[in-house]
Structures are given as C-alpha cells and as structure tokens.
Design a protein around this motif. Structure first.
Motif, PDB file in Angstrom:
ATOM      1  N   GLU A  56       0.713  -1.217  -0.230  1.00 18.06           N
ATOM      2  CA  GLU A  56      -0.086  -0.044   0.082  1.00 18.06           C
ATOM      3  C   GLU A  56       0.937   1.407   0.035  1.00 18.06           C
ATOM      4  OE1 GLU A  56      -3.558   1.467  -0.768  1.00 18.06           O
ATOM      5  OE2 GLU A  56      -3.258  -0.850  -0.630  1.00 18.06           O
ATOM      6  N   ASP A  57       2.048   1.144   0.635  1.00 16.63           N
ATOM      7  CA  ASP A  57       3.031   2.349   1.019  1.00 16.63           C
ATOM      8  C   ASP A  57       3.456   2.854  -0.584  1.00 16.63           C
ATOM      9  OD1 ASP A  57       2.724   2.616   3.516  1.00 16.63           O
ATOM     10  OD2 ASP A  57       4.610   1.509   3.744  1.00 16.63           O
ATOM     11  N   ILE A  58       3.656   1.824  -1.447  1.00 11.17           N
ATOM     12  CA  ILE A  58       3.933   2.120  -2.840  1.00 11.17           C
ATOM     13  C   ILE A  58       3.096   3.040  -3.658  1.00 11.17           C
ATOM     14  CG2 ILE A  58       5.782   0.401  -3.120  1.00 11.17           C
ATOM     15  CD1 ILE A  58       3.720  -0.840  -5.203  1.00 11.17           C
ATOM     16  N   TYR A  59       1.760   2.586  -3.383  1.00 11.77           N
ATOM     17  CA  TYR A  59       0.741   3.502  -4.030  1.00 11.77           C
ATOM     18  C   TYR A  59       0.400   4.811  -3.428  1.00 11.77           C
ATOM     19  CZ  TYR A  59       0.124  -0.613  -7.078  1.00 11.77           C
ATOM     20  OH  TYR A  59      -0.101  -1.341  -8.035  1.00 11.77           O
ATOM     21  N   ASN A  60       0.956   4.925  -2.369  1.00 11.46           N
ATOM     22  CA  ASN A  60       0.702   6.119  -1.485  1.00 11.46           C
ATOM     23  C   ASN A  60       1.785   7.046  -1.972  1.00 11.46           C
ATOM     24  OD1 ASN A  60      -0.957   5.320   0.199  1.00 11.46           O
ATOM     25  ND2 ASN A  60       0.252   4.905   1.990  1.00 11.46           N
ATOM     26  N   LEU A  61       2.821   6.757  -2.535  1.00 13.85           N
ATOM     27  CA  LEU A  61       3.894   7.598  -3.270  1.00 13.85           C
ATOM     28  C   LEU A  61       3.111   8.151  -4.546  1.00 13.85           C
ATOM     29  CD1 LEU A  61       7.120   5.298  -2.596  1.00 13.85           C
ATOM     30  CD2 LEU A  61       6.557   7.563  -1.485  1.00 13.85           C
ATOM     31  N   LEU A  62       2.814   7.072  -5.427  1.00 11.72           N
ATOM     32  CA  LEU A  62       2.021   7.358  -6.710  1.00 11.72           C
ATOM     33  C   LEU A  62       0.983   8.361  -6.256  1.00 11.72           C
ATOM     34  CD1 LEU A  62       1.516   7.045  -9.697  1.00 11.72           C
ATOM     35  CD2 LEU A  62       0.068   5.221  -9.040  1.00 11.72           C
ATOM     36  N   ARG A  63       0.006   8.178  -5.272  1.00  8.66           N
ATOM     37  CA  ARG A  63      -0.895   9.128  -4.987  1.00  8.66           C
ATOM     38  C   ARG A  63      -0.414  10.695  -4.473  1.00  8.66           C
ATOM     39  NH1 ARG A  63      -6.769   7.938  -1.844  1.00  8.66           N
ATOM     40  NH2 ARG A  63      -7.571  10.046  -2.353  1.00  8.66           N
ATOM     41  N   GLU A  64       0.573  10.478  -4.004  1.00  6.51           N
ATOM     42  CA  GLU A  64       1.147  12.001  -3.437  1.00  6.51           C
ATOM     43  C   GLU A  64       1.770  12.664  -4.705  1.00  6.51           C
ATOM     44  OE1 GLU A  64       3.947  11.151  -0.462  1.00  6.51           O
ATOM     45  OE2 GLU A  64       2.765  10.226   0.815  1.00  6.51           O
ATOM     46  N   HIS A  65       2.294  11.729  -5.559  1.00 10.42           N
ATOM     47  CA  HIS A  65       2.693  12.404  -6.984  1.00 10.42           C
ATOM     48  C   HIS A  65       1.832  13.153  -7.620  1.00 10.42           C
ATOM     49  CE1 HIS A  65       5.567  12.868 -10.205  1.00 10.42           C
ATOM     50  NE2 HIS A  65       4.539  12.309 -10.834  1.00 10.42           N
ATOM     51  N   ILE A  66       0.717  12.219  -7.609  1.00 12.94           N
ATOM     52  CA  ILE A  66      -0.536  12.638  -8.641  1.00 12.94           C
ATOM     53  C   ILE A  66      -1.011  14.053  -7.978  1.00 12.94           C
ATOM     54  CG2 ILE A  66      -2.659  12.093  -9.494  1.00 12.94           C
ATOM     55  CD1 ILE A  66      -1.522   9.044 -10.100  1.00 12.94           C
ATOM     56  N   GLU A  67      -1.204  13.896  -6.667  1.00 14.80           N
ATOM     57  CA  GLU A  67      -1.763  14.931  -6.050  1.00 14.80           C
ATOM     58  C   GLU A  67      -1.136  16.301  -5.743  1.00 14.80           C
ATOM     59  OE1 GLU A  67      -4.016  13.084  -2.548  1.00 14.80           O
ATOM     60  OE2 GLU A  67      -5.690  12.708  -4.018  1.00 14.80           O
ATOM     61  N   LYS A  68       0.253  16.393  -6.283  1.00 17.25           N
ATOM     62  CA  LYS A  68       0.632  17.677  -6.261  1.00 17.25           C
ATOM     63  C   LYS A  68      -0.007  18.582  -7.560  1.00 17.25           C
ATOM     64  CE  LYS A  68       5.032  15.802  -4.775  1.00 17.25           C
ATOM     65  NZ  LYS A  68       6.452  15.350  -5.242  1.00 17.25           N
ATOM     66  N   VAL A  69      -0.460  17.923  -8.604  1.00 19.38           N
ATOM     67  CA  VAL A  69      -1.276  18.368  -9.685  1.00 19.38           C
ATOM     68  C   VAL A  69      -2.707  18.308  -9.561  1.00 19.38           C
ATOM     69  CG1 VAL A  69      -1.137  18.238 -12.255  1.00 19.38           C
ATOM     70  CG2 VAL A  69       0.855  17.687 -11.135  1.00 19.38           C
ATOM     71  N   VAL A  70      -3.540  17.166  -9.224  1.00 17.27           N
ATOM     72  CA  VAL A  70      -4.905  17.212  -9.305  1.00 17.27           C
ATOM     73  C   VAL A  70      -5.033  16.087  -7.956  1.00 17.27           C
ATOM     74  CG1 VAL A  70      -5.067  17.106 -11.761  1.00 17.27           C
ATOM     75  CG2 VAL A  70      -4.881  14.951 -10.683  1.00 17.27           C
ATOM     76  N   SER A  71      -6.390  16.569  -7.406  1.00 14.95           N
ATOM     77  CA  SER A  71      -6.797  15.742  -6.233  1.00 14.95           C
ATOM     78  C   SER A  71      -7.583  14.481  -6.767  1.00 14.95           C
ATOM     79  CB  SER A  71      -7.356  16.705  -5.282  1.00 14.95           C
ATOM     80  OG  SER A  71      -8.472  17.192  -5.978  1.00 14.95           O
ATOM     81  N   LEU A  72      -7.483  13.598  -5.856  1.00 15.76           N
ATOM     82  CA  LEU A  72      -8.232  12.271  -6.390  1.00 15.76           C
ATOM     83  C   LEU A  72      -9.144  11.837  -5.311  1.00 15.76           C
ATOM     84  CD1 LEU A  72      -5.586  10.203  -8.113  1.00 15.76           C
ATOM     85  CD2 LEU A  72      -7.369  11.288  -9.246  1.00 15.76           C
ATOM     86  N   THR A  73     -10.357  11.528  -5.171  1.00 24.18           N
ATOM     87  CA  THR A  73     -11.172  10.753  -4.490  1.00 24.18           C
ATOM     88  C   THR A  73     -10.807   9.406  -4.072  1.00 24.18           C
ATOM     89  OG1 THR A  73     -12.876   9.854  -6.017  1.00 24.18           O
ATOM     90  CG2 THR A  73     -13.304  12.063  -5.256  1.00 24.18           C
ATOM     91  N   GLU A  74     -11.145   8.714  -3.094  1.00 19.92           N
ATOM     92  CA  GLU A  74     -10.600   7.355  -2.804  1.00 19.92           C
ATOM     93  C   GLU A  74     -11.037   6.510  -3.997  1.00 19.92           C
ATOM     94  OE1 GLU A  74      -8.927   6.220  -0.364  1.00 19.92           O
ATOM     95  OE2 GLU A  74      -8.506   8.284   0.483  1.00 19.92           O
ATOM     96  N   ASP A  75     -12.397   6.489  -4.592  1.00 20.91           N
ATOM     97  CA  ASP A  75     -12.887   5.865  -5.718  1.00 20.91           C
ATOM     98  C   ASP A  75     -11.798   6.060  -6.867  1.00 20.91           C
ATOM     99  OD1 ASP A  75     -14.711   4.709  -4.222  1.00 20.91           O
ATOM    100  OD2 ASP A  75     -16.301   5.770  -4.836  1.00 20.91           O
ATOM    101  N   GLU A  76     -11.789   7.275  -7.197  1.00 17.67           N
ATOM    102  CA  GLU A  76     -10.921   7.524  -8.344  1.00 17.67           C
ATOM    103  C   GLU A  76      -9.433   6.868  -8.200  1.00 17.67           C
ATOM    104  OE1 GLU A  76     -12.918  12.107  -9.560  1.00 17.67           O
ATOM    105  OE2 GLU A  76     -11.231  11.823  -7.951  1.00 17.67           O
ATOM    106  N   PHE A  77      -8.974   7.178  -6.865  1.00 19.91           N
ATOM    107  CA  PHE A  77      -7.407   6.360  -6.939  1.00 19.91           C
ATOM    108  C   PHE A  77      -7.606   4.844  -6.717  1.00 19.91           C
ATOM    109  CE2 PHE A  77      -3.746   5.114  -4.637  1.00 19.91           C
ATOM    110  CZ  PHE A  77      -2.742   5.707  -5.376  1.00 19.91           C
ATOM    111  N   ALA A  78      -8.628   4.299  -6.349  1.00 17.98           N
ATOM    112  CA  ALA A  78      -8.643   2.799  -6.525  1.00 17.98           C
ATOM    113  C   ALA A  78      -8.589   2.733  -8.037  1.00 17.98           C
ATOM    114  CB  ALA A  78     -10.023   2.498  -5.803  1.00 17.98           C
ATOM    115  N   PHE A  79      -9.411   3.251  -8.801  1.00 19.26           N
ATOM    116  CA  PHE A  79      -9.297   2.951 -10.394  1.00 19.26           C
ATOM    117  C   PHE A  79      -7.775   3.349 -10.701  1.00 19.26           C
ATOM    118  CE2 PHE A  79      -9.753   4.412 -14.662  1.00 19.26           C
ATOM    119  CZ  PHE A  79     -10.364   3.550 -15.128  1.00 19.26           C
ATOM    120  N   VAL A  80      -7.301   4.258 -10.295  1.00 21.49           N
ATOM    121  CA  VAL A  80      -5.717   4.654 -11.193  1.00 21.49           C
ATOM    122  C   VAL A  80      -4.856   3.501 -10.630  1.00 21.49           C
ATOM    123  CG1 VAL A  80      -3.570   6.145 -10.452  1.00 21.49           C
ATOM    124  CG2 VAL A  80      -6.147   7.194 -10.820  1.00 21.49           C
TER     125      VAL A  80
END
Length: 190
Positions: A2-26
């Motif tokens: 799960e931690d590796i995906y947190n790195l991806l989420r933090e990276h993406i959210e520097k540009v756009v915000s994502l809901t939990e459902d959206e990030f699950a899809f990503v």
C-alpha cells in the motif's frame, strides 16, 4: 504494498486531487516491477510496453550510435516518469535503451491503461498533460543549454536544477550527459 501506491498518490496529487474511488481506479491500472542494477528494462529495437513511474532507484535512457558510443538522453530517479516516449505512444520499437543504475522499483502503466485512465478520469488526462509539458520544457532547456552554454555553465545548471541527482550519478555518466570528457568534469570539481 500500500505504501508504494501512497507515493504515486502523493505524486499525482501535487497536480490534481483524487477521491478514494478515483484513486482505486488509478491503482488498478498499474503493475509493480523490480529490477536489479545494470538490468535493462528495454533495449533499442524492442517494443516498449509501459511508461514507468520510479518508486526507488535510478535509471538512464540512452542511445547507442554506430560507433557504439552511448549518448545519454536522460536520467530518472524517485518521483519521476521515464520511457521511450515515441515507441510507447506509437507502439513502435525503441530508439533508446533504459537501464537501471541502481536496484529499481517501478510502477508500470501500459498504453491501454494510460488511455483508459485518461478517458475515464479527465483529471488524469490533465495530470499527464502537465507532466508532458514539464518534460518538453526540460528537453528544450537542455537543447538550449547545449547550443548556448559551455561545459561549466551546463554543469552549474544541472546542479541548480537537480542537486540530488548529481550526487547519485557516476562522474563518467554525468560527463557524458553534459557532453564533456570526464577530465573536463574533474577540472570543474577542483
């Protein structure tokens, strides 16, 4: 995991915000891969199946000319993206080789999943557009640097833009990337 995906989420959210459902899809669009130091992810002439997000490690993208001389196009470390862009987007064969300079862990996104992401989430299309623009700006700055700056200025520009990267790259590769001999680079250090 799960931690590796947190790195991806933090990276993406520097540009756009994502809901939990959206990030699950990503998350579902990526696969994780690990490579050892000196291992090639792809070589010139091979298909390029993915665009890579670097979780850990260091990569070099290079072209080998007819005299077997390496020309380093770019380096990529944590929180960066890398691939042979033309081969990836056109489903063609690579013009470059992507090699690990350290043990490396990546999240890999196929063209099919890239398109799925962009079609399903306009936010991700915007994210990738911003990343593409930033990459294009960086490429143009590097070309301009080669056209207008001497060896010392190119080195100083690289240190200013990417100090952490400079510390991790072997001097021989750094010299090659900057278009100078190792001796010239050594003189700049003294």
């Amino acid at each position: 995991m799960e931690d590796i995906y947190n790195l991806l989420r933090e990276h993406i959210e520097k540009v756009v915000s994502l809901t939990e459902d959206e990030f699950a899809f990503v998350k579902d669009c990526f696969i994780q891969k690990k490579y050892k130091k000196s291992e090639c992810i792809f070589k010139e002439g091979e298909e390029v199946d993915y665009i890579y997000f670097v979780l850990s490690g260091l990569l070099k993208l290079y072209y080998t000319d007819e005299n077997i001389k390496e020309h380093i196009v770019s380096f990529a470390m944590e929180d960066w993206w890398e691939t042979d862009v033309s081969a990836f987007y056109t489903s063609g064969n690579a013009s470059f080789t992507l090699e690990c300079l350290e043990d490396t862990e990546l999240l890999c996104l196929s063209l099919e999943n890239f398109e799925r992401l962009c079609n399903h989430l306009q936010k991700m299309e915007r994210f990738f557009l911003r990343k593409s623009i930033a990459g294009h700006i960086g490429s143009q700055q590097r070309i301009l640097s080669f056209l207008t700056s001497g060896a010392k200025e190119r080195y100083e520009q690289l240190i200013k833009r990417n100090p952490a990267l400079v510390q991790r790259i072997p001097k021989l590769l750094l010299a090659s990337y900057l278009g100078m001999s190792r001796e010239t680079l050594s003189r700049l250090f003294s």
